[in-house]
Structures are given as structure tokens and as C-alpha cells.
Scaffold this motif. Sequence first.
Motif, PDB file in Angstrom:
ATOM      1  N   SER A   1     -10.743  -3.667   4.782  1.00 14.40           N
ATOM      2  CA  SER A   1     -12.140  -4.103   4.869  1.00 14.40           C
ATOM      3  C   SER A   1     -12.333  -4.913   6.146  1.00 14.40           C
ATOM      4  CB  SER A   1     -12.493  -4.951   3.648  1.00 14.40           C
ATOM      5  OG  SER A   1     -11.738  -6.159   3.655  1.00 14.40           O
ATOM      6  N   THR A   2     -13.564  -5.242   6.449  1.00 17.25           N
ATOM      7  CA  THR A   2     -13.856  -6.010   7.666  1.00 17.25           C
ATOM      8  C   THR A   2     -13.174  -7.372   7.629  1.00 17.25           C
ATOM      9  OG1 THR A   2     -16.009  -4.923   7.824  1.00 17.25           O
ATOM     10  CG2 THR A   2     -15.697  -6.927   9.115  1.00 17.25           C
ATOM     11  N   ALA A   3     -13.245  -8.060   6.481  1.00 19.39           N
ATOM     12  CA  ALA A   3     -12.618  -9.386   6.362  1.00 19.39           C
ATOM     13  C   ALA A   3     -11.110  -9.274   6.495  1.00 19.39           C
ATOM     14  CB  ALA A   3     -13.000 -10.017   5.025  1.00 19.39           C
ATOM     15  N   GLU A   4     -10.522  -8.230   5.892  1.00 11.14           N
ATOM     16  CA  GLU A   4      -9.063  -8.043   6.003  1.00 11.14           C
ATOM     17  C   GLU A   4      -8.664  -7.716   7.433  1.00 11.14           C
ATOM     18  OE1 GLU A   4      -8.007  -6.381   1.504  1.00 11.14           O
ATOM     19  OE2 GLU A   4      -8.580  -4.986   3.094  1.00 11.14           O
ATOM     20  N   MET A   5      -9.477  -6.913   8.097  1.00 12.71           N
ATOM     21  CA  MET A   5      -9.200  -6.593   9.503  1.00 12.71           C
ATOM     22  C   MET A   5      -9.248  -7.846  10.367  1.00 12.71           C
ATOM     23  SD  MET A   5      -8.415  -4.139  11.550  1.00 12.71           S
ATOM     24  CE  MET A   5      -8.905  -2.621  10.740  1.00 12.71           C
ATOM     25  N   ASN A   6     -10.211  -8.719  10.121  1.00 12.72           N
ATOM     26  CA  ASN A   6     -10.297  -9.976  10.870  1.00 12.72           C
ATOM     27  C   ASN A   6      -9.070 -10.842  10.626  1.00 12.72           C
ATOM     28  OD1 ASN A   6     -12.799  -9.297  11.917  1.00 12.72           O
ATOM     29  ND2 ASN A   6     -13.949 -10.337  10.291  1.00 12.72           N
ATOM     30  N   ALA A   7      -8.606 -10.879   9.380  1.00  6.36           N
ATOM     31  CA  ALA A   7      -7.424 -11.683   9.056  1.00  6.36           C
ATOM     32  C   ALA A   7      -6.182 -11.120   9.747  1.00  6.36           C
ATOM     33  CB  ALA A   7      -7.220 -11.731   7.540  1.00  6.36           C
ATOM     34  N   VAL A   8      -6.034  -9.796   9.711  1.00  6.18           N
ATOM     35  CA  VAL A   8      -4.869  -9.160  10.347  1.00  6.18           C
ATOM     36  C   VAL A   8      -4.904  -9.376  11.857  1.00  6.18           C
ATOM     37  CG1 VAL A   8      -3.762  -6.944  10.834  1.00  6.18           C
ATOM     38  CG2 VAL A   8      -4.558  -7.463   8.520  1.00  6.18           C
ATOM     39  N   GLU A   9      -6.075  -9.255  12.464  1.00  7.79           N
ATOM     40  CA  GLU A   9      -6.191  -9.490  13.908  1.00  7.79           C
ATOM     41  C   GLU A   9      -5.862 -10.935  14.264  1.00  7.79           C
ATOM     42  OE1 GLU A   9     -10.111  -8.277  14.936  1.00  7.79           O
ATOM     43  OE2 GLU A   9      -9.636  -6.115  14.950  1.00  7.79           O
ATOM     44  N   ALA A  10      -6.288 -11.872  13.418  1.00  6.05           N
ATOM     45  CA  ALA A  10      -5.966 -13.283  13.662  1.00  6.05           C
ATOM     46  C   ALA A  10      -4.466 -13.520  13.564  1.00  6.05           C
ATOM     47  CB  ALA A  10      -6.708 -14.166  12.661  1.00  6.05           C
TER      48      ALA A  10
ATOM     49  N   ARG B   1       0.341 -23.136  -0.126  1.00  5.21           N
ATOM     50  CA  ARG B   1      -0.737 -23.563  -1.000  1.00  5.21           C
ATOM     51  C   ARG B   1      -1.843 -22.511  -1.105  1.00  5.21           C
ATOM     52  NH1 ARG B   1      -1.933 -28.418   1.318  1.00  5.21           N
ATOM     53  NH2 ARG B   1      -0.300 -29.453   0.125  1.00  5.21           N
ATOM     54  N   VAL B   2      -2.015 -21.706  -0.063  1.00  2.00           N
ATOM     55  CA  VAL B   2      -3.039 -20.653  -0.074  1.00  2.00           C
ATOM     56  C   VAL B   2      -2.432 -19.405  -0.716  1.00  2.00           C
ATOM     57  CG1 VAL B   2      -4.521 -19.188   1.327  1.00  2.00           C
ATOM     58  CG2 VAL B   2      -4.166 -21.584   1.972  1.00  2.00           C
ATOM     59  N   GLU B   3      -2.932 -19.026  -1.851  1.00  2.00           N
ATOM     60  CA  GLU B   3      -2.363 -17.911  -2.617  1.00  2.00           C
ATOM     61  C   GLU B   3      -2.439 -16.601  -1.827  1.00  2.00           C
ATOM     62  OE1 GLU B   3      -3.069 -15.494  -6.837  1.00  2.00           O
ATOM     63  OE2 GLU B   3      -4.298 -17.253  -6.342  1.00  2.00           O
ATOM     64  N   GLY B   4      -1.277 -15.955  -1.691  1.00  2.00           N
ATOM     65  CA  GLY B   4      -1.212 -14.653  -1.026  1.00  2.00           C
ATOM     66  C   GLY B   4      -1.148 -14.705   0.485  1.00  2.00           C
ATOM     67  N   ALA B   5      -1.257 -15.895   1.101  1.00  2.00           N
ATOM     68  CA  ALA B   5      -1.277 -15.973   2.570  1.00  2.00           C
ATOM     69  C   ALA B   5       0.057 -15.526   3.165  1.00  2.00           C
ATOM     70  CB  ALA B   5      -1.616 -17.394   3.021  1.00  2.00           C
ATOM     71  N   LEU B   6       1.162 -15.971   2.565  1.00  2.00           N
ATOM     72  CA  LEU B   6       2.476 -15.591   3.089  1.00  2.00           C
ATOM     73  C   LEU B   6       2.752 -14.110   2.841  1.00  2.00           C
ATOM     74  CD1 LEU B   6       4.625 -18.712   2.136  1.00  2.00           C
ATOM     75  CD2 LEU B   6       3.894 -18.011   4.411  1.00  2.00           C
ATOM     76  N   ASN B   7       2.222 -13.564   1.742  1.00  2.00           N
ATOM     77  CA  ASN B   7       2.379 -12.132   1.488  1.00  2.00           C
ATOM     78  C   ASN B   7       1.644 -11.309   2.548  1.00  2.00           C
ATOM     79  OD1 ASN B   7       2.930  -9.672   0.005  1.00  2.00           O
ATOM     80  ND2 ASN B   7       0.785  -9.741  -0.631  1.00  2.00           N
ATOM     81  N   LEU B   8       0.435 -11.739   2.904  1.00  2.07           N
ATOM     82  CA  LEU B   8      -0.323 -11.049   3.959  1.00  2.07           C
ATOM     83  C   LEU B   8       0.402 -11.150   5.292  1.00  2.07           C
ATOM     84  CD1 LEU B   8      -2.870  -9.565   4.874  1.00  2.07           C
ATOM     85  CD2 LEU B   8      -3.978 -11.785   5.153  1.00  2.07           C
ATOM     86  N   LEU B   9       0.940 -12.330   5.590  1.00  8.06           N
ATOM     87  CA  LEU B   9       1.710 -12.511   6.830  1.00  8.06           C
ATOM     88  C   LEU B   9       2.927 -11.601   6.831  1.00  8.06           C
ATOM     89  CD1 LEU B   9       2.191 -14.190   9.471  1.00  8.06           C
ATOM     90  CD2 LEU B   9       3.545 -15.746   8.064  1.00  8.06           C
ATOM     91  N   HIS B  10       3.627 -11.535   5.706  1.00  7.82           N
ATOM     92  CA  HIS B  10       4.835 -10.714   5.594  1.00  7.82           C
ATOM     93  C   HIS B  10       4.530  -9.234   5.848  1.00  7.82           C
ATOM     94  CE1 HIS B  10       8.695  -9.254   4.150  1.00  7.82           C
ATOM     95  NE2 HIS B  10       8.057  -8.460   3.304  1.00  7.82           N
ATOM     96  N   CYS B  11       3.388  -8.773   5.357  1.00 11.74           N
ATOM     97  CA  CYS B  11       3.026  -7.356   5.467  1.00 11.74           C
ATOM     98  C   CYS B  11       2.524  -6.962   6.851  1.00 11.74           C
ATOM     99  CB  CYS B  11       1.954  -7.005   4.431  1.00 11.74           C
ATOM    100  SG  CYS B  11       2.506  -7.153   2.719  1.00 11.74           S
ATOM    101  N   THR B  12       2.062  -7.912   7.631  1.00 12.15           N
ATOM    102  CA  THR B  12       1.331  -7.548   8.860  1.00 12.15           C
ATOM    103  C   THR B  12       1.933  -8.079  10.157  1.00 12.15           C
ATOM    104  OG1 THR B  12      -0.121  -9.475   8.558  1.00 12.15           O
ATOM    105  CG2 THR B  12      -0.852  -7.389   7.612  1.00 12.15           C
ATOM    106  N   TRP B  13       2.800  -9.088  10.108  1.00 15.58           N
ATOM    107  CA  TRP B  13       3.157  -9.768  11.364  1.00 15.58           C
ATOM    108  C   TRP B  13       3.942  -8.878  12.317  1.00 15.58           C
ATOM    109  CZ3 TRP B  13       8.050 -11.365  13.268  1.00 15.58           C
ATOM    110  CH2 TRP B  13       9.126 -11.146  12.398  1.00 15.58           C
ATOM    111  N   GLU B  14       4.785  -7.981  11.789  1.00 18.20           N
ATOM    112  CA  GLU B  14       5.595  -7.158  12.685  1.00 18.20           C
ATOM    113  C   GLU B  14       4.765  -6.104  13.414  1.00 18.20           C
ATOM    114  OE1 GLU B  14       8.610  -5.904   9.909  1.00 18.20           O
ATOM    115  OE2 GLU B  14      10.060  -7.253  10.852  1.00 18.20           O
TER     116      GLU B  14
END
Length: 507
Positions: free
Chosen positions: A325-334, A383-396
Amino acid sequence: MEVSMFLNTLTPKFYVALTGTSSLISGLILIFEWWYFRKYGTSFIEQVSVSHLRPLLGGVDSSTPSNSNSTNGEADSSRQSVSECKVWRNPLNLFRGAEYNRYTWVTGREPLTYYDMNLSAQDHQTFFTCDSDHLRPADAIMQKAWRERNPQARISAAHEALELEDCATAYILLAEEEATTIMEAERLFKQALKAGESCYRRSQQLQHHGTQYEAQHRRDTNVLVYIKRRLAMCSRKLGRTREAVKMMRDLMKEFPLLSMFNIHENLLESLLELQNYADVQAVLAKYDDISLPKSATICYTAALLKARAVSDKFSPEAASRRGLSTAEMNAVEAIHRAVEFNPHVPKYLLEMKSLILPPEHILKRGDSEAIAYAFFHLQHWKRVEGALNLLHCTWEGTFRMIPYPLEKGHLFYPYPICTETADRELLPTVFHEVSVYPKKELPFFILFTAGLCSFTAMLALLTHQFPELMGVFAKAFLSTLFAPLNFIMEKVESILPSSLWHQLTRI
């Protein structure tokens, strides 16, 4: 003919000695090359060949510009490299007496390197001294104390200065190095604040009377800002976070031009502790500007806020089916933007690499900055639920967007090549393995010597086990190798007169 006779006289023992010696020499070269590569990040043979042999052979140094345009480009890139590799004071640095020394007492390890402490000594001399210190006896003592290498000698000098008068810098030194608890450090900083405010008001009235008074006022301003910032940090460490936020905001309003202390990074961390994300966004809006220098705190905090909006419902399986989604794309780009700025941080946030105490100085985009950021901000990501999971899936995925071999950056300047060397000076490499980006490939000469060592060792073993058979193989190989030479020699003998050939062989 003579070659064949020579080969027939060689015994199997000669072949064993030859292959064994070759294996030993190539093994020693391999060990030295590997040690040199681990220590300096380059091949010794390559470095010698490029630095010394190429000029002798008439090679052109690739770094020499061919025209004025390349000169200007290289000048710009060198200026950028210098600014990118500048070492900065860690805005969240710990207290030596109450934190670093306690770690040493418990573990027996020194968390700070000599280079790091030497930079701190230079900072103290810059911020806390001026040319007119000799006019006040206590300041004259403290001027010598900041240059003293022995911690006990510094502490003794601070006590000596306090016997003469209330000296703000003496209280600072005792709070930083002698106090064994944060509460004790806070008490000393409060005494320093009283003395520092008195000096500041006095020098403020006299600052326009000459350059000497102006320098004195500048020094007193630095002292006062430092004390107030450390008092705010004491409040944050003692759990009085709202009080710390108020002190930091007041300090930034009172001295808006003193950005060298990076107080906004202290404020961001405290606001995240309060989970006051709206105020965090307001601070980022002011400091995450294209004209201002970036930091891991700025980039990764911006990524955290974007991730917070979508991370609790993010699923990689669902995203692969329906798309982002647009919000997810913004998060991944950040996240990609943050990882490009400092690629070392994710491994610490995802606990793929163990943390150590952060140094007193950091190198932006380096491992030292990553440690300093993760040490204080890992709890906020958890403390932010799911933040590290999103980082894990996208950072590489960031590394697929960056040009290789990194001639150009994607969103920032190309990653500086000097970070590894500076980080090795800032971080205790005795018990910490410095993170390196991009990963260095093994130089050709290490691979070559490894292959040569393995091959000659195998030959030595086979020659020792089967001397007769290996002797036959060696003679056959050498005969084949020298066959073209024998053919040429026979042709030369047949063409030249025998008397002339006899004279040449005698020569």
C-alpha cells in the motif's frame, strides 16, 4: 641433451625438498598476506606493486586528473570525503565515572580507546579553556588539568582548584570522572551550574570590552550549555523524563545557534521514551532538512515513525500477494533511506550482532554511530509492535538499489571509504569486531598464494609417499617443458659454425 642428463641425476629426495620448501614459503606468504589484509583491509603485494612498481614501469597514476574538470570534480569529492569522515562528539555519551568505569570494574575491559579519550581531551580544552585563564588561578589549574593524561592527577587538580574558589569546570571534571553514580554526578553538576551562571552573567556584561573578554564569554557560554545539557541527561537517566524534555527545550530556545552539541538528538530520544510521537515528528520536521547534516538518529527515527503507521498489520506474505500500500511503500522507502545512510544499524537493532558501550565520539555512517544509536534506541523499536519485523523483511533490499561498486550514492553521497579505519581507532577491537561496509572481497594474491600453498603441499605429500612414481612424472613434465628450448638450441647449433658456437658457449 645436457638438460636430459641433468634431470636424470635428480633424486626423489630433491623433489621432496623442492616441493616442501615451495609449500612452506607460499604458506608463510599466505599467512602474512592474510594478517595484513585483516589489519589494513588491503593486499600488501597489491599495495607495493601499485605504489612502487607501477611508477618505475612508467604507469600513470589514476588519481592524477587529466583536465581541469576532473580536478574540480576530485576536489569536490575530496572535500565531501573529509566532511563525511569527520569525527563527531557523541550527543548521548555516557559518564566516565558513573558508567564507563563501572563497566571496567565489573568486566575488567576498557570500553574506551586511547584515541577516543584523546579526542575528548581536545574537546575539553576547546570548550572549557581560553587565553585569559592565567588571570584566574583556579582556571589556570584547570587548564593544566584538562591536558593531564592521568585521571587521578586530573581529579586532584580539580579539588585543588575548588580550594581556591567555586570553579564550574572543576565541578564538571569531578562529575564526569570522580562521581560513581548518576545522582552524585547530578549533585556536582548543580554546583557547577551555580558557579557557571555567575561567571556567564559577569562575562556577558564585559564581552564588548575587547577580544579577551569576548573569548572569555564564549568559553563561559560553552560551559553553561554543557552543564545544562548534562543535567538534562541526568534527569533522563534517573527516570525524570518530562523534566529532561523541558530542560532540553529551554536550552535550545536560550541558545539556538549552538548546534554543535546536537541537543535535538537528546530531545528525540527522550520524546520517544515518553511515546510522544507527535512531538518527535515536529522535531524531525525542523532538523530532517536537506540543508542540514544527517545522522543515524534522524534517519532511523523518521523510518520508525513511518513504520509505526503500518507495522502492526504488516505481513510479507500478504504484501507479496496484493502488493504494498502507499503507507507501506513510504515506510519501506524510509527504511531504505536510513539503511543507505548507515548500513551497520540493522544488525544491532535485529540483535544479529552484540552491542557494546558506545564511544565518546562517533563517525557518521560508521559502525561507531550505529552502536551509539542502537544502544539507546533499540528499546524504542521494540516498543513499536511489528517495527523490527518490517525492518527485518525490508532492510537488505536497500543494497539492490545502490549502484555497485558504489561510485554513486542513491539518496546520499557515495559511502565513504575511510569509515573502517576511523572506527578501528574509536572502538575497542580487542573484544569487538568492527562492522565493515561494503564487505571487502579477498584480494587476488591471497587466493593465489592459498592455491599455490595447497598445490605444493599436495605435491610434497605425494612425492614423499610415492617418490619413484613422482620422479618419473617430474622428469616427464620437465622434459616436456624444456622440449621447445632443446629444439631451438639444436637449430642454433645446426645453423651456426661449430667454432663460433664453441666461442659463444665459452663466453
